[in-house]
Scaffold this motif. Structure first.
Motif, PDB file in Angstrom:
ATOM      1  N   ASP A   1      80.527  33.953  65.188  1.00 45.64           N
ATOM      2  CA  ASP A   1      80.727  35.372  65.473  1.00 45.64           C
ATOM      3  C   ASP A   1      79.398  36.082  65.726  1.00 45.64           C
ATOM      4  O   ASP A   1      79.279  36.908  66.632  1.00 45.64           O
ATOM      5  N   CYS A   2      78.395  35.742  64.932  1.00 45.87           N
ATOM      6  CA  CYS A   2      77.072  36.343  65.094  1.00 45.87           C
ATOM      7  C   CYS A   2      76.472  35.953  66.444  1.00 45.87           C
ATOM      8  O   CYS A   2      75.958  36.799  67.174  1.00 45.87           O
ATOM      9  N   LEU A   3      76.542  34.677  66.785  1.00 49.46           N
ATOM     10  CA  LEU A   3      75.961  34.206  68.041  1.00 49.46           C
ATOM     11  C   LEU A   3      76.670  34.794  69.252  1.00 49.46           C
ATOM     12  O   LEU A   3      76.018  35.171  70.229  1.00 49.46           O
ATOM     13  N   VAL A   4      77.987  34.884  69.195  1.00 43.15           N
ATOM     14  CA  VAL A   4      78.739  35.459  70.309  1.00 43.15           C
ATOM     15  C   VAL A   4      78.326  36.914  70.526  1.00 43.15           C
ATOM     16  O   VAL A   4      78.202  37.379  71.653  1.00 43.15           O
ATOM     17  N   GLY A   5      78.062  37.614  69.438  1.00 43.85           N
ATOM     18  CA  GLY A   5      77.589  38.994  69.551  1.00 43.85           C
ATOM     19  C   GLY A   5      76.290  39.093  70.331  1.00 43.85           C
ATOM     20  O   GLY A   5      76.119  39.965  71.181  1.00 43.85           O
TER      21      GLY A   5
ATOM     22  N   PHE B   1      74.996  28.904  56.748  1.00 44.55           N
ATOM     23  CA  PHE B   1      75.643  27.719  57.273  1.00 44.55           C
ATOM     24  C   PHE B   1      74.787  26.481  57.004  1.00 44.55           C
ATOM     25  O   PHE B   1      75.303  25.458  56.579  1.00 44.55           O
ATOM     26  N   THR B   2      73.504  26.594  57.247  1.00 40.74           N
ATOM     27  CA  THR B   2      72.604  25.459  57.031  1.00 40.74           C
ATOM     28  C   THR B   2      72.618  25.021  55.578  1.00 40.74           C
ATOM     29  O   THR B   2      72.712  23.830  55.286  1.00 40.74           O
ATOM     30  N   LYS B   3      72.535  25.981  54.685  1.00 37.96           N
ATOM     31  CA  LYS B   3      72.529  25.662  53.255  1.00 37.96           C
ATOM     32  C   LYS B   3      73.830  24.974  52.851  1.00 37.96           C
ATOM     33  O   LYS B   3      73.824  23.994  52.114  1.00 37.96           O
ATOM     34  N   CYS B   4      74.958  25.472  53.344  1.00 38.58           N
ATOM     35  CA  CYS B   4      76.251  24.874  53.047  1.00 38.58           C
ATOM     36  C   CYS B   4      76.287  23.426  53.527  1.00 38.58           C
ATOM     37  O   CYS B   4      76.739  22.537  52.808  1.00 38.58           O
ATOM     38  N   CYS B   5      75.818  23.181  54.736  1.00 40.07           N
ATOM     39  CA  CYS B   5      75.839  21.829  55.293  1.00 40.07           C
ATOM     40  C   CYS B   5      74.938  20.887  54.502  1.00 40.07           C
ATOM     41  O   CYS B   5      75.301  19.730  54.259  1.00 40.07           O
ATOM     42  N   GLN B   6      73.781  21.365  54.094  1.00 44.14           N
ATOM     43  CA  GLN B   6      72.857  20.529  53.334  1.00 44.14           C
ATOM     44  C   GLN B   6      73.435  20.177  51.974  1.00 44.14           C
ATOM     45  O   GLN B   6      73.264  19.057  51.496  1.00 44.14           O
ATOM     46  N   GLU B   7      74.111  21.115  51.350  1.00 37.53           N
ATOM     47  CA  GLU B   7      74.674  20.877  50.022  1.00 37.53           C
ATOM     48  C   GLU B   7      75.927  20.013  50.075  1.00 37.53           C
ATOM     49  O   GLU B   7      76.230  19.307  49.126  1.00 37.53           O
ATOM     50  N   THR B   8      76.662  20.060  51.170  1.00 36.68           N
ATOM     51  CA  THR B   8      77.965  19.415  51.234  1.00 36.68           C
ATOM     52  C   THR B   8      77.923  18.011  51.814  1.00 36.68           C
ATOM     53  O   THR B   8      78.726  17.173  51.457  1.00 36.68           O
ATOM     54  N   GLY B   9      77.012  17.742  52.717  1.00 34.83           N
ATOM     55  CA  GLY B   9      76.916  16.419  53.328  1.00 34.83           C
ATOM     56  C   GLY B   9      78.011  16.188  54.351  1.00 34.83           C
ATOM     57  O   GLY B   9      78.284  17.049  55.185  1.00 34.83           O
ATOM     58  N   LEU B  10      78.670  15.049  54.288  1.00 37.76           N
ATOM     59  CA  LEU B  10      79.665  14.679  55.286  1.00 37.76           C
ATOM     60  C   LEU B  10      80.919  15.553  55.253  1.00 37.76           C
ATOM     61  O   LEU B  10      81.642  15.633  56.235  1.00 37.76           O
ATOM     62  N   LEU B  11      81.176  16.184  54.135  1.00 34.71           N
ATOM     63  CA  LEU B  11      82.361  17.034  54.033  1.00 34.71           C
ATOM     64  C   LEU B  11      82.149  18.421  54.620  1.00 34.71           C
ATOM     65  O   LEU B  11      83.016  19.285  54.508  1.00 34.71           O
ATOM     66  N   MET B  12      81.011  18.628  55.279  1.00 35.19           N
ATOM     67  CA  MET B  12      80.690  19.952  55.809  1.00 35.19           C
ATOM     68  C   MET B  12      81.721  20.433  56.820  1.00 35.19           C
ATOM     69  O   MET B  12      81.963  21.625  56.923  1.00 35.19           O
TER      70      MET B  12
ATOM     71  N   LYS C   1      84.187  28.571  56.819  1.00 37.71           N
ATOM     72  CA  LYS C   1      83.964  30.018  56.732  1.00 37.71           C
ATOM     73  C   LYS C   1      82.568  30.378  57.231  1.00 37.71           C
ATOM     74  O   LYS C   1      82.398  31.310  58.016  1.00 37.71           O
ATOM     75  N   GLU C   2      81.564  29.621  56.803  1.00 30.35           N
ATOM     76  CA  GLU C   2      80.192  29.871  57.228  1.00 30.35           C
ATOM     77  C   GLU C   2      80.020  29.604  58.725  1.00 30.35           C
ATOM     78  O   GLU C   2      79.320  30.330  59.419  1.00 30.35           O
ATOM     79  N   ASN C   3      80.688  28.561  59.227  1.00 29.40           N
ATOM     80  CA  ASN C   3      80.616  28.236  60.646  1.00 29.40           C
ATOM     81  C   ASN C   3      81.226  29.355  61.493  1.00 29.40           C
ATOM     82  O   ASN C   3      80.677  29.735  62.528  1.00 29.40           O
ATOM     83  N   THR C   4      82.356  29.902  61.046  1.00 21.84           N
ATOM     84  CA  THR C   4      82.989  31.002  61.766  1.00 21.84           C
ATOM     85  C   THR C   4      82.084  32.226  61.797  1.00 21.84           C
ATOM     86  O   THR C   4      81.950  32.881  62.832  1.00 21.84           O
ATOM     87  N   ALA C   5      81.440  32.525  60.666  1.00 15.50           N
ATOM     88  CA  ALA C   5      80.525  33.670  60.610  1.00 15.50           C
ATOM     89  C   ALA C   5      79.338  33.463  61.551  1.00 15.50           C
ATOM     90  O   ALA C   5      78.910  34.392  62.244  1.00 15.50           O
ATOM     91  N   LEU C   6      78.817  32.251  61.605  1.00 13.44           N
ATOM     92  CA  LEU C   6      77.698  31.935  62.495  1.00 13.44           C
ATOM     93  C   LEU C   6      78.108  32.096  63.955  1.00 13.44           C
ATOM     94  O   LEU C   6      77.392  32.706  64.751  1.00 13.44           O
TER      95      LEU C   6
END
Length: 67
Positions: free
Chosen positions: A25-29, A1-12, A18-23
């Motif tokens: 789900d992991c945290l809720v677990g 998720f972090t890498k996606c946000c850094q690469e995408t900028g404001l369009l994150m 998809k990455e945010n949903t996976a993150l």
């Protein structure tokens, strides 16, 4: 998720859903795991007891990003 946000900028918000949903789900677990909760609580209470006894705040370890 972090890498996606850094690469995408404001369009994150749009491009990293998809990455945010996976993150999430992991945290809720972890948040819903009673064993993990007790482990965190025990660690917190130990640190609080040490601080109250010494008055010295223990530095937290810095975690590096696993990106």
């Amino acid at each position: 998720f972090t890498k996606c946000c850094q690469e995408t900028g404001l369009l994150m918000v749009v491009k990293c859903r998809k990455e945010n949903t996976a993150l999430k789900d992991c945290l809720v677990g972890y948040y819903s795991d009673p064993l993990f909760y007790e482990e965190c609580k025990t660690e917190y209470l130990k640190q609080r007891e040490e601080y109250r006894a010494t008055g010295i705040k223990k530095k937290r370890p810095k975690f590096t990003s696993n990106v």
